[in-house]
Design an enzyme around this catalytic site. Structure first.
Site, PDB file in Angstrom:
ATOM      1  N   SER A 186       0.824  -1.370  -0.088  1.00 62.30           N
ATOM      2  CA  SER A 186      -0.062  -0.094  -0.058  1.00 62.30           C
ATOM      3  C   SER A 186       0.808   1.254   0.119  1.00 62.30           C
ATOM      4  O   SER A 186       2.011   1.063   0.485  1.00 62.30           O
ATOM      5  CB  SER A 186      -0.900   0.079   1.269  1.00 62.30           C
ATOM      6  OG  SER A 186      -1.601   1.431   1.517  1.00 62.30           O
TER       7      SER A 186
ATOM      8  N   TYR B 150      -1.973  -0.431  10.614  1.00 62.04           N
ATOM      9  CA  TYR B 150      -2.044  -1.096   9.350  1.00 62.04           C
ATOM     10  C   TYR B 150      -0.709  -0.483   8.500  1.00 62.04           C
ATOM     11  O   TYR B 150      -0.060  -1.378   7.679  1.00 62.04           O
ATOM     12  CB  TYR B 150      -3.190  -0.013   8.481  1.00 62.04           C
ATOM     13  CG  TYR B 150      -3.387  -0.309   7.142  1.00 62.04           C
ATOM     14  CD1 TYR B 150      -4.219  -1.433   6.669  1.00 62.04           C
ATOM     15  CD2 TYR B 150      -2.972   0.473   6.050  1.00 62.04           C
ATOM     16  CE1 TYR B 150      -4.065  -1.452   5.307  1.00 62.04           C
ATOM     17  CE2 TYR B 150      -3.075   0.198   4.716  1.00 62.04           C
ATOM     18  CZ  TYR B 150      -3.441  -0.759   4.342  1.00 62.04           C
ATOM     19  OH  TYR B 150      -3.658  -0.961   3.027  1.00 62.04           O
TER      20      TYR B 150
END
Length: 272
Positions: A121, A134
């Site tokens: 990501s 995350y």
């Protein structure tokens, strides 16, 4: 590939099938197949599921061309307010599960000269507020990918990282719902400290998703990472990912803090 039930994962499975691959599509529950896509029950945190996947691959005469580690969850909360059990769960799904799948299937990849494609990501490059768990797992996945690449590329296995920014899938919607649930469990003191920040990040996440690329566009980039004869080590997905990865390379930490802070402040709830 893992995480192929919906969104970017499902789109990638179909994109690869359209290119002539037989795709073992990891899903969490019963799922209808389609031409070239074979659903496989797979929770990457379940050792028995991972072992069954390795046995399925070993029983197939066809060489294993690629492992696409796409499964993931999004959990957003301030570092202070996120329970340790949630931290561990995020890392189990977003990091350790990928390591488990890669370890199980690496012998088959080594035999066939395949590749590992890890879906990271833009959060693996820059950690926004409330993205501690995350982004922490994604930063770690980037590091594991670098180490693995330097270990196995001399043995004929390529390792590629794909770094999506905003993608129009259900993941962000689920992430906002999770963030609101976690915010509801904060103490009154934590809510005073971080309540406005959580609302701002949810607004920013919704905005970034609505303006992001489609799942199909992201799938095309992943398919390129799988099929390119000489793949790059990293592929950003979307303009936001391309811009932020460049900023991280050139800006000092304090300057990047100011850029991110200004972006977040634009989404803070207005106070009468």
């Amino acid at each position: 590939m893992t995480g192929a039930s919906t969104g970017m994962g499902a789109a990638t499975a179909h994109a690869l099938a359209a290119r002539g691959f037989h795709v073992l599509a990891g899903v969490r529950r019963d799922h209808p197949g389609s031409p070239g896509v074979e659903p496989v029950l797979l929770d990457i945190t379940d050792t028995e599921h991972v072992e069954a996947l390795a046995a399925r691959v070993a029983a197939d005469e066809r060489p294993l061309h690629a492992v696409v580690n796409n499964a993931g969850i999004q959990v957003n909360a301030p570092v202070e307010a996120l329970p340790l059990a949630e931290w561990r769960h995020v890392f189990e799904v977003n990091l350790f599960g990928h390591v488990a799948v890669t370890q199980a299937l690496l012998p088959a990849l080594l035999r066939g000269g395949g590749r590992v494609v890890n879906i990271s990501s833009v959060g693996g490059k820059a950690a926004m507020p409330t993205y501690g768990a995350y982004a922490g797992a994604k930063f770690a996945l980037e590091a594991v990918s670098d180490a693995l690449r330097r270990e196995v590329e001399p043995l004929g296995v390529r390792v590629v990282v794909v770094e999506p920014g905003g993608v129009r899938t259900e993941m962000a919607t689920r992430g906002i719902a999770t963030a609101n649930d976690l915010a509801g469990r904060m103490t009154p003191e934590q809510d005073r400290r971080y309540g406005g920040l959580v609302q701002a990040i949810n607004s920013l996440m919704a905005s970034g998703t609505s303006s992001g690329v489609t799942a199909q566009a992201a799938a095309e980039v992943i398919a390129k990472a799988v099929t390119a004869r000489r793949p790059r080590t990293r592929y950003p997905v979307g303009r936001d990912a391309a811009v932020l990865t460049r900023l991280v390379r050139v800006l000092p930490d304090r300057a990047l803090d100011r850029v991110i802070g200004a972006t977040v402040r634009r989404h803070h709830p207005r106070v009468a």
